[in-house]
Design a protein around this motif. Structure first.
Motif, PDB file in Angstrom:
ATOM      1  N   THR A 267     -42.148  57.265 103.342  1.00  0.00           N
ATOM      2  CA  THR A 267     -41.019  57.308 102.415  1.00  0.00           C
ATOM      3  C   THR A 267     -40.453  55.912 102.197  1.00  0.00           C
ATOM      4  O   THR A 267     -40.257  55.463 101.057  1.00  0.00           O
ATOM      5  CB  THR A 267     -39.923  58.248 102.948  1.00  0.00           C
ATOM      6  N   GLY A 268     -40.203  55.190 103.288  1.00  0.00           N
ATOM      7  CA  GLY A 268     -39.652  53.849 103.163  1.00  0.00           C
ATOM      8  C   GLY A 268     -40.606  52.877 102.495  1.00  0.00           C
ATOM      9  O   GLY A 268     -40.188  52.041 101.675  1.00  0.00           O
ATOM     10  N   VAL A 269     -41.890  52.967 102.818  1.00  0.00           N
ATOM     11  CA  VAL A 269     -42.874  52.062 102.248  1.00  0.00           C
ATOM     12  C   VAL A 269     -42.974  52.240 100.732  1.00  0.00           C
ATOM     13  O   VAL A 269     -43.264  51.283 100.002  1.00  0.00           O
ATOM     14  CB  VAL A 269     -44.246  52.268 102.929  1.00  0.00           C
ATOM     15  N   THR A 270     -42.737  53.452 100.239  1.00  0.00           N
ATOM     16  CA  THR A 270     -42.793  53.694  98.795  1.00  0.00           C
ATOM     17  C   THR A 270     -41.470  53.392  98.097  1.00  0.00           C
ATOM     18  O   THR A 270     -41.322  53.670  96.904  1.00  0.00           O
ATOM     19  CB  THR A 270     -43.189  55.152  98.500  1.00  0.00           C
ATOM     20  N   GLY A 271     -40.508  52.839  98.834  1.00  0.00           N
ATOM     21  CA  GLY A 271     -39.236  52.496  98.227  1.00  0.00           C
ATOM     22  C   GLY A 271     -38.299  53.664  98.050  1.00  0.00           C
ATOM     23  O   GLY A 271     -37.287  53.566  97.345  1.00  0.00           O
ATOM     24  N   THR A 272     -38.600  54.777  98.696  1.00  0.00           N
ATOM     25  CA  THR A 272     -37.775  55.982  98.626  1.00  0.00           C
ATOM     26  C   THR A 272     -36.800  55.979  99.805  1.00  0.00           C
ATOM     27  O   THR A 272     -37.141  55.528 100.898  1.00  0.00           O
ATOM     28  CB  THR A 272     -38.665  57.235  98.685  1.00  0.00           C
TER      29      THR A 272
END
Length: 366
Positions: free
Chosen positions: A129-134
Motif C-alpha cells: 500500500t505504501g509503496v504504491t503511494g496509497t
C-alpha cells in the motif's frame, strides 16, 4: 561509497526496511508457511518436460495475457468451490499474490487514496500500500483476532477507503472470517474489497470461500496462490477471481508479458497434477490440529487456525524463546502481536523437533 541515504529516493521510502523472513540454513525451517512436501519424481520430470518445450520458443514473447493458464486456474477454482461458475475471463494471474496485490493497488489505490485492513494481518498489505503511494489505515482486530462485523462496518463508514483488505484465513493468526462478516463489509464499502485467501485450501471442513459471493458483488476480489497448498512457492504464481471488469482494470497497469513462458508452463503442469500436489493437505490439517492441541496442553495460548501454521504464546521475551529454538536447529517466525510466535506445519519429523526444541527453549527462558 554511496549509501542509500545519499540517493534521491522518495521521502516516504526513507527509513524503511526491506520485507523478508530470515533465510537461514537450518535442519528444520518452519517459518515461511511452505508446504514441506516437495514434488514427486514423476511430477519433477513432467515439469522438466514442460520447461523444455517452452525453452524451444524463448526467443518469442510469452502469451501476454496467459489465457490457457487462466482457464486452468478457473477450472481448479470451480472444483475447489463447486458452484463458483468461473471462466478464464474472470481470473487473472501474476508473479505471486504480492504482484496481484500490487496491481490491485496500482489500479484502485494511489496518491490521495486509502486502503484499510485489520491488523494483525499479512504484513505485505500495508507495505505494498505504501509503496504504491496509497495511505494505509489499520482498523485492528478483536482480542481473539477475529473481526466483529458491526465494528468493521463502522470503520469502513468512517474512513471510506478505496480498498479494503480482508485476509481469510488470516496470516499470522490463522483465523477464518464468516461470510456474513465479509458481506457486511461489502455492503458498506464504497470501493473494492479484497479477500486474501492464500491459505484457503487448508480451511477446516464447512468453512466457505468468498468465491461464492462473487456473482452478487462486482467489487469483490478473491486472491489465491500456488505457493502454499500447491507446494509451488518457487514458481511464484498468484491469481485472483473477480468480475471481468476488474480484470480489464488490471490490464491497464500490468507490465507487458509479466508472466514468463517458463512460469506459465510450470503452473499449468502443476494444475494438471493438482490431485497429487494437494494430496498432503489433509495430513497437514491433522498435524496442525494436533499441534494446537499439544500447545494448549503445554499451557500456552493458541489462536484457532484454518491455515497451515499456528500462532501461539504468550512469552515475556519471545526473542529469547525464538533464539533458543534456533540454537537447536529449529527456525520459526517472530511475527504478529508482541509475545506471540508462529510455527508453520511441517512433516511429523519436523514437528517432533519443534516440540522438543520449544520445551527446552521455554524452560531455559525462565
Amino acid at each position: 561509497m554511496t549509501s542509500l541515504s545519499d540517493l534521491p529516493i522518495r521521502d516516504d521510502l526513507r527509513g524503511r526496511e526491506p520485507y523478508g523472513a530470515p533465510q537461514l540454513d537450518v535442519p528444520v525451517a518452519l517459518n515461511t508457511n511452505e508446504n514441506p512436501y516437495p514434488p514427486s519424481e514423476p511430477l519433477v520430470r513432467a515439469i522438466g518436460a514442460a520447461v523444455m518445450a517452452a525453452a524451444g520458443s524463448l526467443n518469442r514473447y510469452p502469451d501476454r495475457d496467459a489465457v490457457a493458464l487462466r482457464e486452468g486456474l478457473a477450472e481448479f477454482l470451480n472444483t475447489d468451490t463447486p458452484g463458483a461458475g468461473l471462466t478464464g475471463r474472470r481470473v487473472w494471474a501474476a508473479n505471486g499474490s504480492n504482484e496481484i496485490i500490487q496491481q490491485i493497488l496500482q489500479a484502485f489505490g494511489g496518491a490521495g487514496r486509502t486502503a484499510l485492513g485489520f491488523e494483525p494481518s499479512y504484513s505485505m498489505h500495508p507495505i505494498i500500500t505504501g509503496v504504491t503511494g496509497t495511505r494505509w489505515i489499520n482498523a485492528f482486530r478483536d482480542e481473539d483476532f477475529g473481526i466483529e462485523p458491526e465494528a468493521a462496518v463502522r470503520a469502513v463508514e468512517e474512513h471510506r477507503p478505496d480498498v479494503v483488505f480482508l485476509t481469510s484465513p488470516n496470516n499470522p493468526t490463522g483465523t477464518a472470517l464468516p461470510l456474513d462478516a465479509i458481506e457486511a463489509i461489502l455492503a458498506a464499502a464504497p470501493g473494492m474489497v479484497v479477500v486474501d485467501e492464500a491459505y484457503a485450501e487448508f480451511r477446516r471442513a464447512g468453512t466457505p470461500s468468498a468465491l461464492t459471493l462473487l456473482d452478487r458483488h462486482p467489487r469483490l476480489i478473491v486472491t489465491r496462490t500456488m505457493s502454499k497448498a500447491f507446494a509451488m512457492a518457487g514458481t511464484r504464481l498468484g491469481y485472483l477471481a473477480a468480475d471481468p471488469a476488474v480484470i480489464d482494470a488490471l490490464l491497464l497497469v500490468r507490465l507487458p508479458y509479466h508472466l514468463s513462458a517458463v512460469t506459465q508452463a510450470v503452473a499449468r503442469t502443476a494444475l494438471g497434477h493438482a490431485g497429487e500436489l494437494l494430496g498432503s493437505v489433509d495430513a497437514l490439517r491433522r498435524e496442525r490440529d494436533a499441534t494446537v492441541e499439544w500447545l494448549r496442553g503445554e499451557g500456552l495460548r493458541v489462536a484457532d487456525s484454518d491455515a497451515n501454521f499456528v500462532l501461539f504464546g504468550t512469552f515475556p521475551d519471545r526473542r529469547r524463546v525464538w533464539q533458543g529454538m534456533l540454537d537447536r536447529g529449529v527456525l520459526i517466525r517472530e511475527v504478529g502481536p508482541p509475545e506471540w510466535l508462529r510455527v508453520s506445519v511441517g512433516t511429523p519429523r519436523e514437528m517432533d523437533a519443534f516440540r522438543d526444541a520449544l520445551k527446552t527453549a521455554i524452560k531455559e527462558s525462565k
